[in-house]
Design a protein around this motif. Sequence first.
Motif, PDB file in Angstrom:
ATOM      1  N   GLU A  64     -29.151  30.330  37.838  1.00 14.76           N
ATOM      2  CA  GLU A  64     -28.064  31.288  37.630  1.00 14.76           C
ATOM      3  C   GLU A  64     -27.477  30.926  36.318  1.00 14.76           C
ATOM      4  OE1 GLU A  64     -24.908  30.463  40.479  1.00 14.76           O
ATOM      5  OE2 GLU A  64     -26.329  31.152  42.143  1.00 14.76           O
ATOM      6  N   GLN A  65     -27.499  29.890  35.587  1.00 16.44           N
ATOM      7  CA  GLN A  65     -27.023  29.352  34.213  1.00 16.44           C
ATOM      8  C   GLN A  65     -27.892  30.175  33.380  1.00 16.44           C
ATOM      9  OE1 GLN A  65     -23.985  28.017  33.960  1.00 16.44           O
ATOM     10  NE2 GLN A  65     -23.895  27.980  35.995  1.00 16.44           N
ATOM     11  N   VAL A  66     -29.327  29.897  33.197  1.00 17.74           N
ATOM     12  CA  VAL A  66     -30.158  30.371  32.115  1.00 17.74           C
ATOM     13  C   VAL A  66     -30.205  31.861  32.171  1.00 17.74           C
ATOM     14  CG1 VAL A  66     -30.797  28.074  32.301  1.00 17.74           C
ATOM     15  CG2 VAL A  66     -32.257  29.889  33.491  1.00 17.74           C
ATOM     16  N   GLY A  67     -30.320  32.379  33.491  1.00 18.21           N
ATOM     17  CA  GLY A  67     -31.045  33.724  33.511  1.00 18.21           C
ATOM     18  C   GLY A  67     -32.359  34.143  32.992  1.00 18.21           C
ATOM     19  N   ASP A  68     -32.448  35.135  32.104  1.00 20.72           N
ATOM     20  CA  ASP A  68     -33.827  35.636  31.721  1.00 20.72           C
ATOM     21  C   ASP A  68     -34.097  34.838  30.666  1.00 20.72           C
ATOM     22  OD1 ASP A  68     -33.863  37.604  33.776  1.00 20.72           O
ATOM     23  OD2 ASP A  68     -33.154  39.199  32.581  1.00 20.72           O
ATOM     24  N   LYS A  69     -33.320  34.131  29.920  1.00 20.90           N
ATOM     25  CA  LYS A  69     -33.975  33.245  28.854  1.00 20.90           C
ATOM     26  C   LYS A  69     -34.758  32.067  28.919  1.00 20.90           C
ATOM     27  CE  LYS A  69     -29.584  34.457  26.299  1.00 20.90           C
ATOM     28  NZ  LYS A  69     -28.439  33.683  25.700  1.00 20.90           N
ATOM     29  N   GLY A  70     -34.569  31.523  30.627  1.00 17.64           N
ATOM     30  CA  GLY A  70     -35.378  30.368  30.719  1.00 17.64           C
ATOM     31  C   GLY A  70     -34.679  29.049  30.422  1.00 17.64           C
ATOM     32  N   LEU A  71     -35.381  27.881  30.708  1.00 17.69           N
ATOM     33  CA  LEU A  71     -34.711  26.545  30.277  1.00 17.69           C
ATOM     34  C   LEU A  71     -35.589  26.035  29.329  1.00 17.69           C
ATOM     35  CD1 LEU A  71     -32.824  24.366  31.294  1.00 17.69           C
ATOM     36  CD2 LEU A  71     -34.661  23.641  32.751  1.00 17.69           C
ATOM     37  N   TRP A  72     -35.023  25.955  28.059  1.00 15.95           N
ATOM     38  CA  TRP A  72     -35.635  25.547  26.907  1.00 15.95           C
ATOM     39  C   TRP A  72     -35.911  24.052  27.053  1.00 15.95           C
ATOM     40  CZ3 TRP A  72     -38.321  26.560  22.879  1.00 15.95           C
ATOM     41  CH2 TRP A  72     -38.439  25.433  21.843  1.00 15.95           C
ATOM     42  N   GLY A  73     -35.122  23.089  27.630  1.00 16.59           N
ATOM     43  CA  GLY A  73     -35.754  21.957  27.693  1.00 16.59           C
ATOM     44  C   GLY A  73     -35.086  21.162  29.030  1.00 16.59           C
ATOM     45  N   TYR A  76     -42.472  16.162   6.478  1.00 20.60           N
ATOM     46  CA  TYR A  76     -42.167  17.721   6.329  1.00 20.60           C
ATOM     47  C   TYR A  76     -42.106  18.377   7.496  1.00 20.60           C
ATOM     48  CZ  TYR A  76     -42.547  22.645   4.840  1.00 20.60           C
ATOM     49  OH  TYR A  76     -42.139  23.849   4.825  1.00 20.60           O
ATOM     50  N   ARG A  77     -43.245  18.098   8.474  1.00 22.03           N
ATOM     51  CA  ARG A  77     -43.432  18.816   9.653  1.00 22.03           C
ATOM     52  C   ARG A  77     -42.150  18.502  10.419  1.00 22.03           C
ATOM     53  NH1 ARG A  77     -48.073  20.954  11.761  1.00 22.03           N
ATOM     54  NH2 ARG A  77     -47.759  19.811  13.836  1.00 22.03           N
ATOM     55  N   GLU A  78     -41.970  17.294  10.545  1.00 24.24           N
ATOM     56  CA  GLU A  78     -40.946  16.878  11.614  1.00 24.24           C
ATOM     57  C   GLU A  78     -39.452  17.051  11.072  1.00 24.24           C
ATOM     58  OE1 GLU A  78     -41.370  12.684  12.430  1.00 24.24           O
ATOM     59  OE2 GLU A  78     -43.166  12.993  13.607  1.00 24.24           O
ATOM     60  N   ARG A  79     -39.119  17.659   9.863  1.00 27.08           N
ATOM     61  CA  ARG A  79     -37.984  17.896   9.578  1.00 27.08           C
ATOM     62  C   ARG A  79     -37.639  19.625  10.033  1.00 27.08           C
ATOM     63  NH1 ARG A  79     -34.757  15.145   6.110  1.00 27.08           N
ATOM     64  NH2 ARG A  79     -34.258  17.218   5.171  1.00 27.08           N
ATOM     65  N   GLN A  80     -38.666  20.015  10.254  1.00 25.57           N
ATOM     66  CA  GLN A  80     -38.610  21.520  10.635  1.00 25.57           C
ATOM     67  C   GLN A  80     -38.024  21.755  11.879  1.00 25.57           C
ATOM     68  OE1 GLN A  80     -41.918  24.081   9.819  1.00 25.57           O
ATOM     69  NE2 GLN A  80     -42.649  22.571   8.500  1.00 25.57           N
ATOM     70  N   SER A  81     -36.862  22.503  12.194  1.00 29.31           N
ATOM     71  CA  SER A  81     -36.120  22.635  13.692  1.00 29.31           C
ATOM     72  C   SER A  81     -36.488  23.873  14.226  1.00 29.31           C
ATOM     73  CB  SER A  81     -34.749  22.171  13.306  1.00 29.31           C
ATOM     74  OG  SER A  81     -34.429  21.175  13.001  1.00 29.31           O
ATOM     75  N   VAL A  82     -36.407  24.153  15.529  1.00 28.58           N
ATOM     76  CA  VAL A  82     -36.513  25.362  16.236  1.00 28.58           C
ATOM     77  C   VAL A  82     -35.364  26.350  15.864  1.00 28.58           C
ATOM     78  CG1 VAL A  82     -37.967  24.620  17.744  1.00 28.58           C
ATOM     79  CG2 VAL A  82     -35.416  24.523  18.238  1.00 28.58           C
ATOM     80  N   GLU A  83     -35.459  27.628  16.036  1.00 24.59           N
ATOM     81  CA  GLU A  83     -34.395  28.445  15.531  1.00 24.59           C
ATOM     82  C   GLU A  83     -33.693  28.780  16.813  1.00 24.59           C
ATOM     83  OE1 GLU A  83     -36.166  31.764  13.837  1.00 24.59           O
ATOM     84  OE2 GLU A  83     -36.876  30.930  11.990  1.00 24.59           O
ATOM     85  N   GLY A  84     -32.403  29.203  16.708  1.00 27.45           N
ATOM     86  CA  GLY A  84     -31.648  29.897  17.768  1.00 27.45           C
ATOM     87  C   GLY A  84     -31.208  28.555  18.692  1.00 27.45           C
ATOM     88  N   LEU A  85     -30.609  27.336  18.296  1.00 28.22           N
ATOM     89  CA  LEU A  85     -30.616  26.254  19.066  1.00 28.22           C
ATOM     90  C   LEU A  85     -28.973  26.634  20.096  1.00 28.22           C
ATOM     91  CD1 LEU A  85     -30.926  23.085  16.981  1.00 28.22           C
ATOM     92  CD2 LEU A  85     -32.363  24.120  18.771  1.00 28.22           C
ATOM     93  N   PRO A  86     -28.326  27.414  19.587  1.00 35.75           N
ATOM     94  CA  PRO A  86     -26.937  27.635  20.334  1.00 35.75           C
ATOM     95  C   PRO A  86     -27.274  28.611  21.528  1.00 35.75           C
ATOM     96  CG  PRO A  86     -26.486  28.095  17.969  1.00 35.75           C
ATOM     97  CD  PRO A  86     -27.955  27.768  18.103  1.00 35.75           C
ATOM     98  N   GLU A  87     -28.316  28.999  21.554  1.00 39.49           N
ATOM     99  CA  GLU A  87     -28.805  30.075  22.752  1.00 39.49           C
ATOM    100  C   GLU A  87     -29.648  29.264  23.907  1.00 39.49           C
ATOM    101  OE1 GLU A  87     -27.426  32.818  23.137  1.00 39.49           O
ATOM    102  OE2 GLU A  87     -26.140  32.470  21.344  1.00 39.49           O
ATOM    103  N   LYS A  88     -29.901  28.157  23.584  1.00 31.01           N
ATOM    104  CA  LYS A  88     -31.018  27.460  24.286  1.00 31.01           C
ATOM    105  C   LYS A  88     -30.249  26.568  25.296  1.00 31.01           C
ATOM    106  CE  LYS A  88     -34.643  27.746  20.961  1.00 31.01           C
ATOM    107  NZ  LYS A  88     -35.156  28.704  21.535  1.00 31.01           N
TER     108      LYS A  88
END
Length: 317
Positions: free
Chosen positions: A99-108, A18-30
């Motif tokens: 320059e690419q990520v700006g203030d969002k930072g690098l997710w991965g 169950y835990r491993e099936r949960q995904s992080v939110e907002g993937l298109p912005e990462k």
Amino acid sequence: MWLYLAALLGLYFLRRWYRERQSVEGLPEKYVLITGCDSGFGNLLAKQLDARGLRVLAACFTQQGAEQLRKATSQRLQTVILDVTRTDSVAAATAWVKEQVGDKGLWGLVNNAGIAIPAAPNEWLTKDDFVKVLDVNLIGPIEVTLSVLPLVKRARGRVVNVASIMGRLSFFGGGYCPSKYGVEAFSDSLRREMLPFGVKVCVIEPGYFSTTITNPQVLIENFTRLWERLPEETKASYGENYLNAFIRATHRMQKSCNSDLSVVTRCMGHALTARHPRTRYSAGWDAKLVFLPLSYLPTWFADIVLTWSYPVPAQKA
């Protein structure tokens, strides 16, 4: 009693599933930076994450590799040329990522770039042969990680380091196995240091897979080149049959390699997108059922298993 134990075990695996099936939110912005995207695992992972809508920053070693990847993906995916062994190249790529990520930072960050050659019995090699592999597989990922780590901390993201089952068991001589042991150690220390910052550090440990690293023709040329430069005394101690046996073993190894690279990239993808990623991912049944258990068994037993098919040198003691 056994019924209670079985029930507890079942509940444990159900909770884990169950835990491993949960995904992080907002993937298109990462944003995710992947090194070594010209071919192999990195190339396939970049395509898969792009298809899932993530903003992939694919670092390629060659311009040709970058162009081919852009043609096969959407306009979201951006490429950059990166040589992980050069500080100036790492610095330039880091500035580009900022320059690419700006203030969002690098997710991965996925430290995937790696080489295996030169590889041979240790006595056939020089210090430079070891350094060549260590620079790409260990020092390079360390420098890349340190350069972009502030961006990963800003996003409370992930660092995914590609080690190998040969980071647990050393199969052959050269810099590859020591570099993967080093990746394991670096990942362990970094994971503990990053816990207060909410950054997760994961390690991928693939078994044998069909990549450019396991290309038999490349490996055979490697063995032959190293053999030809050996002193005559060293050649005599091993014998020509030793070299030929190595070449035959290379062909056998290629036949046993798994050609489904998605087994590895699924682990990478899970490490990047799951809310509760694993600390380590053993990719491939050979890793799970053979090499990982073997790494926990007594050393003398592992030595017997790993050397039973070794060629016999001409001047055996």
